[in-house]
Scaffold this motif. Sequence first.
Motif, short mmCIF file in Angstrom:
data_model
loop_
_atom_site.label_atom_id
_atom_site.label_comp_id
_atom_site.label_asym_id
_atom_site.label_seq_id
_atom_site.Cartn_x
_atom_site.Cartn_y
_atom_site.Cartn_z
N MET A 1 35.92 40.94 28.65
CA MET A 1 35.89 39.41 29.11
C MET A 1 34.57 39.28 29.92
N ALA A 2 33.47 39.98 29.01
CA ALA A 2 32.10 39.94 29.99
C ALA A 2 31.02 40.46 29.20
N ILE A 3 29.91 40.89 29.77
CA ILE A 3 28.98 41.67 28.97
C ILE A 3 29.40 42.96 28.65
N ASP A 4 29.48 43.32 27.20
CA ASP A 4 29.98 44.82 27.14
C ASP A 4 29.12 45.67 27.20
N GLY A 5 27.90 45.44 27.14
CA GLY A 5 26.82 46.46 27.23
C GLY A 5 25.56 45.65 26.52
N LEU A 6 24.37 46.69 26.54
CA LEU A 6 23.17 46.18 26.18
C LEU A 6 22.74 47.40 25.51
N ILE A 7 21.90 46.76 24.16
CA ILE A 7 21.34 47.86 23.36
C ILE A 7 19.72 47.58 23.13
N ILE A 8 19.16 48.35 23.15
CA ILE A 8 17.81 48.09 22.81
C ILE A 8 17.25 48.75 21.32
N LEU A 9 16.87 47.82 20.38
CA LEU A 9 16.50 48.17 19.17
C LEU A 9 15.01 48.35 19.03
N ASP A 10 14.41 49.24 18.38
CA ASP A 10 13.06 49.37 18.17
C ASP A 10 12.69 48.45 16.96
N PRO A 11 11.49 48.31 16.59
CA PRO A 11 10.99 47.32 15.53
C PRO A 11 11.53 47.51 14.23
N THR A 12 11.87 48.69 13.80
CA THR A 12 12.76 48.93 12.45
C THR A 12 14.31 48.81 12.51
N GLY A 13 14.64 48.36 13.87
CA GLY A 13 16.14 48.09 14.07
C GLY A 13 17.24 49.21 14.20
N ARG A 14 16.39 50.46 14.69
CA ARG A 14 17.29 51.36 15.21
C ARG A 14 17.43 51.36 16.69
N PRO A 15 18.55 51.73 17.18
CA PRO A 15 18.55 51.82 18.96
C PRO A 15 17.75 52.63 19.65
N ILE A 16 17.18 52.32 20.65
CA ILE A 16 16.42 53.32 21.51
C ILE A 16 17.38 53.69 22.51
N VAL B 1 17.44 38.70 22.06
CA VAL B 1 16.17 38.19 22.38
C VAL B 1 15.07 39.32 21.98
N GLU B 2 13.77 38.63 21.74
CA GLU B 2 12.88 39.54 21.43
C GLU B 2 11.86 39.82 22.45
N VAL B 3 11.54 41.00 22.70
CA VAL B 3 10.79 41.51 23.78
C VAL B 3 9.85 42.66 23.30
N GLY B 4 8.61 42.38 23.22
CA GLY B 4 7.54 43.18 22.99
C GLY B 4 7.87 43.93 21.89
N GLY B 5 8.09 43.24 20.76
CA GLY B 5 8.61 43.76 19.33
C GLY B 5 10.01 44.43 19.28
N MET B 6 10.29 44.53 20.17
CA MET B 6 11.92 45.10 20.25
C MET B 6 12.81 44.19 20.33
N ARG B 7 14.17 44.37 20.08
CA ARG B 7 15.21 43.27 20.03
C ARG B 7 15.91 43.83 21.21
N PHE B 8 16.29 42.99 22.28
CA PHE B 8 17.24 43.35 23.23
C PHE B 8 18.47 42.77 22.95
N LEU B 9 19.70 43.32 23.01
CA LEU B 9 20.97 42.82 22.47
C LEU B 9 21.93 42.91 23.36
N ALA B 10 22.45 41.95 23.85
CA ALA B 10 23.74 42.02 24.78
C ALA B 10 25.09 41.60 24.10
N THR B 11 26.02 42.61 24.07
CA THR B 11 27.11 42.23 23.53
C THR B 11 28.15 41.49 24.21
N ILE B 12 28.72 40.51 23.86
CA ILE B 12 29.88 39.76 24.74
C ILE B 12 31.21 39.75 23.89
#
Lengths: 447, 834
Positions: free
Chosen positions: A1-16, A67-78
Motif C-alpha cells: 500500500m505504498a512505494i515498495d522499492g526503488l530500482i535503478i537500471l543501467d542503459p542496457t536495462g540491467r539493475p545496478i 523516469v529517465e535520469v542520466g541515461g538510466m531508468r529510475f523505477l519505483a514500484t507501487i
Amino acid sequence: MAIDGLIILDPTGRPIIQSSYTTYPAAYPLLHIEALNNALAKAPREGSVDPVIYVGELSCSSACCHVEVGGMRFLATISGDVDPLIAFAFLDAFTEILQDYFGVVSVATLKDNFDIVYQLLEETLDSSGHPLTTSPNLLSDIVLSPSLISKLLASVSATPGVPSVRQGGSFGSNGASGAFTSPIPWRKAGVRHNHNEILFDVVEEMRGIVGKNGTTLASNVFGKIESNSKLSGTPDLTLTFTNPNVMADCAFHPCVRLQKWTRDNALSFVPPEGRFILADYQYRPPQSAVVSNVPIPLSLKANMDMGEFGGTFALTLTSRLIKVMENLELKFYLGEDATSAQCTLSSAGSSVGSVGSADGSWSFNSRTKTLQWEILNMRSSGSWILRGSWTSKIKAPRPAHAFQIRFEIPSYSFSSLKVDQLRLSSETYKMYKGVRMRSKGSIEWRW
Amino acid sequence: MDGINLNALSENATRLGMRIQETIAEHTRDLSLTRGGSSLFDMADDKAKNITKQLESSSDREKLDAMKRLIALISKNRPVSSYFPAVVKNVASPNLELRKLVYIYLLRCAPSEPDLALLSINTFQRDLADPSPLIRAMALRVLSGIRVPTVATIVLMAVRKSAADPSPYVRKAAALAVIKVHKVDQAHHPTLLDIMTTLLRDRSPLSLGTAVLALDTIAPSRLDLLHVHFRRLCRALPDIDAWGQVDVLRVLVRYVRTMLPKPVPASERQGEEVDKDLKLLLACAEPLFMNKNPAVVLAVARAFYYLAPSSMLSKISAPLLRLLSVSREVERVALAYLLVVARSHPVLFITSHNRFLVRVDDAEQVKRRKISVLLALCTADNHQTLLREFMDYAQDTDDSVVGDAIHAIGRIASLVPSSTPQCLTALMGMINSKQDTIVSNAVLVLKSLVQNQLLTPSSTSTTTLPTPFSSQQALLASSIPSLTPSISTSLSAAPLSFTSTESTSVAQAPLSIIAQLAQRIDDIRHPHARACVLWLVGQYGSVTGTKTAVEGVADWAPDVLRKAARSFNTEASLVKLQTLTLAAKLILLAPTHRTLVLLAQYVFTLARYDEDWDVRDRARMLRTLLVGAVTGIMSSNDEDGVGENWNKEEQAGRPGVVLRREQVTRVLFEGKTGTIEEELVADARPLGTLSLVMESESLHLHDDDDDETVIDLPEWLEQGIDPALRDSDDDAPQVASSVQAISSQATSSQRVPTPAGSTPVVLTPIGGSTPKDTKDWRDLNKFYASESESEDESEEEERNGIGEHSSEDEETSEDEEDEGVAEHDPSSSHERAS
C-alpha cells in the motif's frame, strides 16, 4: 500500500541498485524490470512509453513508475491503490539528493559510490514503503557526502585505536546537535563560510502551439528561480521584485513563508545550503487578468508537398526578436516508414551547402526517423531556409503534422521580472548577491 | 604530410591522456582509501571469500572494505547470509561509518534470516540507548524488521520506549515500527493502539505525520482517536514534511467525511453553512497549494474537491493545471485526475482549455486523455475551436489517437446539435484521405451520425434507448422484438416513407452522404467500416417514385451489392453478414427485379457453404424470412437436394409462419435504435488512486479493492458528531470551554455537556475507546496548573491562534545556544501557522 522499492537500471536495462524487497516474492522486482524493458522495446518512438506501467501478473495489483535520469531508468514500484504522483515526487526527490551528493548522476558515479547510494536509499525510503528523510540538508548529517574531507576522515579513522573513537563520538554529537535538533528542517545549524554569496538564476521556458494558419493556439511561459546559497549562520532573507504581479500560480520551496507572499508579494525565507529551486511561477502578462497567450519570438513558413513514397518541403524560419537566439533546433518526425532525407540549407538568400556550415546543419536520424535542423546562432530578424525531400517505404507516408522547435535566449526573460532588492536580516556579514536571466522555448508549429 | 603530422599529434595526445589518467588514478587511490569505486562493485565473485577474514581483522579499514564488498554482493542479488555472524560482531563498533554499513546489511538480511538475527537481539536492544539518535533509530528499524512473532514482546517494548524518545527522528521510526509490528502479528493491536495515543500527542511536525499514517494503517476505522487532535493537526499541517502532509490530508478527508456535517449549499434564504472545523482544515490546507511537491498539491485539491462547499471549488483549478507543466510523468498522472474533475465540473477549466491542447510529442496516453478532457469542456461557445483541433489530431501518427479524435468529432455533433453540418463536412473530407485509419474511423462515426440524424426527426419522443449491443450486430436480436408493435410504433418507418416534408428536408443531406459512401466502397477496406457502409446502404437504400433504374431502390445501391458479392469470399465474416443483410433488403424492396434476385441467390448460396457458422445461420434465417415475400428465393436456384427437401418439407404444411412482405419489411427495416456513443460513466474511483490512472487496466484492481475505496472515501454522514469532542487542551479558544466543562463536573454546579458518564468521555460512534484527554488530568496539580495557565494565556492565544504550538517552539529554541536561531524560529513558525 505504498512505494515498495526503488530500482535503478543501467542503459542496457540491467539493475545496478535495488532496494530490498524482502517482504515480497523474489520474482517481484524482476517482473517489474521485465515489464519496463518490454515496454521500452515496444515503444514506437522516443518518449511514447507510458510512465506508469501496470504489472498485473502478480496476485496483488502493482505498477511501476519510471523516469529517465542520466541515461538510466529510475523505477519505483507501487502496490495497492496509491497515488502514482507520490512515487514520481519521491523519484524526483531522490534524484535531487543524488545530484546534491555526486554532482553528476551517471552509471559511473553511482557505481563508484554505491555504498553511499545504499545508505541514502535506506534513509530516504523505509521498508514499510514510506519516504523518510528527503531534505538534502538533513541527510548530509546522516550520510556523509563523498567529498574529499570525508575521505580523509575515513582514512584517518581507518588506523585502529583512538582516532576512530573520536570520530565516531564527534559524529554522534554532530548528529545530535545538527540535523535532529535544528529548528529549521531544511537547514543545518552552524554553517560557516568565508565567502558568503547567494546566486539566483531565473529560467523561463515558453511552451507554445501554433496552428496551421499561423495563429497562436496556446503559449505559456513557465518560470523557475534556481538558487545557490552559500551563507553562514541562519540568514533570514527577503527578496522583493519591482513587478511581482507578473508571477502567477506560484509554487515555493518549503522555506518560503507563504503568508508573507500572499500579503506583500515578497519572498521571505531562510535558505537551505547549496542548490535549490526557490520558486516556480507562470508568467501573467500584466495587461490581462487571465494568463493569456504570450507572443512567440519566431515564425516559420512551411511549404509541404506530400507525394507517394515521400514528399518535399521548404521551410523558412525567421526570428522576431531583437536578441540573438542560440541553439535553435527544429525536429520533424517523418513517420515510421521513412527511409532517408536530403536537404539544402541557406541563410538569408545565400546557400551554405547541402550539409551546412558551422552555423547551421541538418541531419536525419534513421533510428528515430527524425529530421533535425540546428542553427547555433540566429541573429535578430535573421532568416534561414531549409529545402529538401524525404522518401518513405509506404505509398501514403505519415509524417507528424507539426515541427518541434526549441531555442535558447541568454540574458533575456519573457516576463522581464526584475529583482528589486535582497535584504539580509538576523546576520551581520556582507554577502555577494547575483541574479541571472535565461530563457528557452519549445514551440510546436503545425502545418 | 598534414595527415602524418596529425596522426603523430593525435598519438601523442592519447599517450599524454593515458599518462594523466594513470597519475590521477594513482593519486586518487591514495586519497580514496575507503572510497569503494566501481572496482569493488564489479569485483569478481571469488574475491568474496576473503570477506569473513577481513571482517574479523582488527583494522577498521579492512572491515569497511569487507562491508562494502558485502553490499556490492547484495546489490547483485548474491546470497550473503553466511556472513551474518561475522557481521553482527561489528554492530557495536565504535566507528560510525562501519556501523552504518553493518546496519544496512542487517536491514537487508534480518527479515530473511530471523533466526540469526535473534542471536544478536541483545546488541540491538543495547543500541536503543545509544546517544546518537541515528543509531537508536536504526536499531529500532532492524528490530522491527525481524519478522518473528516470538520476539514481538521485545520489539513492542522497544517501540514503546522509542515512542517517548526525545528525538523526533526516533519517534518517527517508532511510528513506522508500529506499522511493521502490526503486519507481522495483529494480536498486539491493543498495545499498539496504546502506543499510538502517545505518538499522536507528538508536538514535533517531523514525526506527527508518520504517527497519523501509522494510525491509519493499523486501525483505519478508529478515526475517533483523532477527535482531540483534529484541530492541532490542521494547524500543524504547514510545518509537516511533504510526505506527511499527503498522509495527514488523506486521513483528515476521511475524518471530515465521517465526523463533520456536510456543507449546506447557499440557498435563497441563507448563505452557505460550513462547519467551522471544516473551514479550519480548508484554511490551513489552502497555502499548501503552493507546495512544490505534486503529490501534496493533489492531496490538497482532493480535500477541496471532496469536502469544500461549491463556492470554494474554483480554487483547485489553477494548482491542478500547474501540475501539467511539472514533468511529462506528472502530466500523465495529473491528466487522469483532471479528466474526472473536468467531467464533473467543466466550468472550472473552460477558460483554460488551451492548456489541454495535444502536442505531437506527447505520449499516446497523454494525447488520448487530453482529447477526453477537451471533449468534456466542449460547449456551444468553443466547439468551433475544438472541432479544428480534433481535425488536426486526426492526422496524428498514432492510430488510437486518430480514432479518438474522429470519434470526438462525432461527439461534438451530438453535444452541440447546431454544429452537425460542420462535423459532417469534416468527416466527409476525411473519407478522401489516403490513410486507412482515418477513412475507416470516419466511416464508423459517419454511420452513427447519419443514423441518428435520420432517426431523430421522425421520432419526436426521443425514446431511443441505448442498446447494449452495437446496431449491426443487433440486427438479429432487434428484429425479434420489433415484431411486437408496442416497441416499433414510436419509431416510424423512416427509411420507407420519406413523405412528410419535414423529414425529407432534414434527411436529404444524410442520404447524399450515404450515396457518397456507397460510391467509395472500393476504397473503404477496414472490415468494420465496410460492414457499416453495407448496412447503411441496405437500410437507407429505398426511394419512392419510379425514376430510378430499379424501382424502389436508390441508384447507388445495387452496384454496392454487386461489388460486395464479387469479393464475398475474401471478406471478413463481419462484412459477409452485412452483405447478406444488404442482399435481403434490396430484394425485398424490388422483389420482381430479376438481376437483383439472382445476385441475392448467388450470395446466399456462397454463404451457405461458408466456414463461419454465423454466416451460414444468417443466410438460412434471412432466406426463410423472405420465403413469402420474394418468389424464387428458395426454390429456383437450389440444384442440390438439401434445399429442395427442406423447402418441400416446409411447403408441405409444416406448421411454420410465412410472413407477408409488409411483415418482412417491418422485421428487416424497423426498430433500429440510433447508436448512442458510450455515455460517460461517472467515475466512482476517487482522485489520487492508481486504478483511476490505469483506467483501461483497472479491472483487476476493481475486484480486490472495492472495500478499500469505500473506506478511503466514505459518504457524508447525515449529521456530524458533536463538535465539542474535538475540544482539547491544545485549542486555545476552546481550552476555556473544555476546562469549564470539566470543572463543572468537579463542582457539579453547571450544566453537563456530555449526557452520560461522570468523566468527560469522548463519545465514539465505533465502540469503546479510552478517553485520552482524561489521562492528561490524572494529576490534579497539573490540571489546575494548566487551567490557570490557559486562563492567563487565553487572551493572547486567541489573538494569534497558535496556542501552545508556538510556545513550545519557543521553549525548544531557548534551549538552543545559537542566538540567531532562537531569534528566528518562533517568528517563522508564527508566520506559517497564523
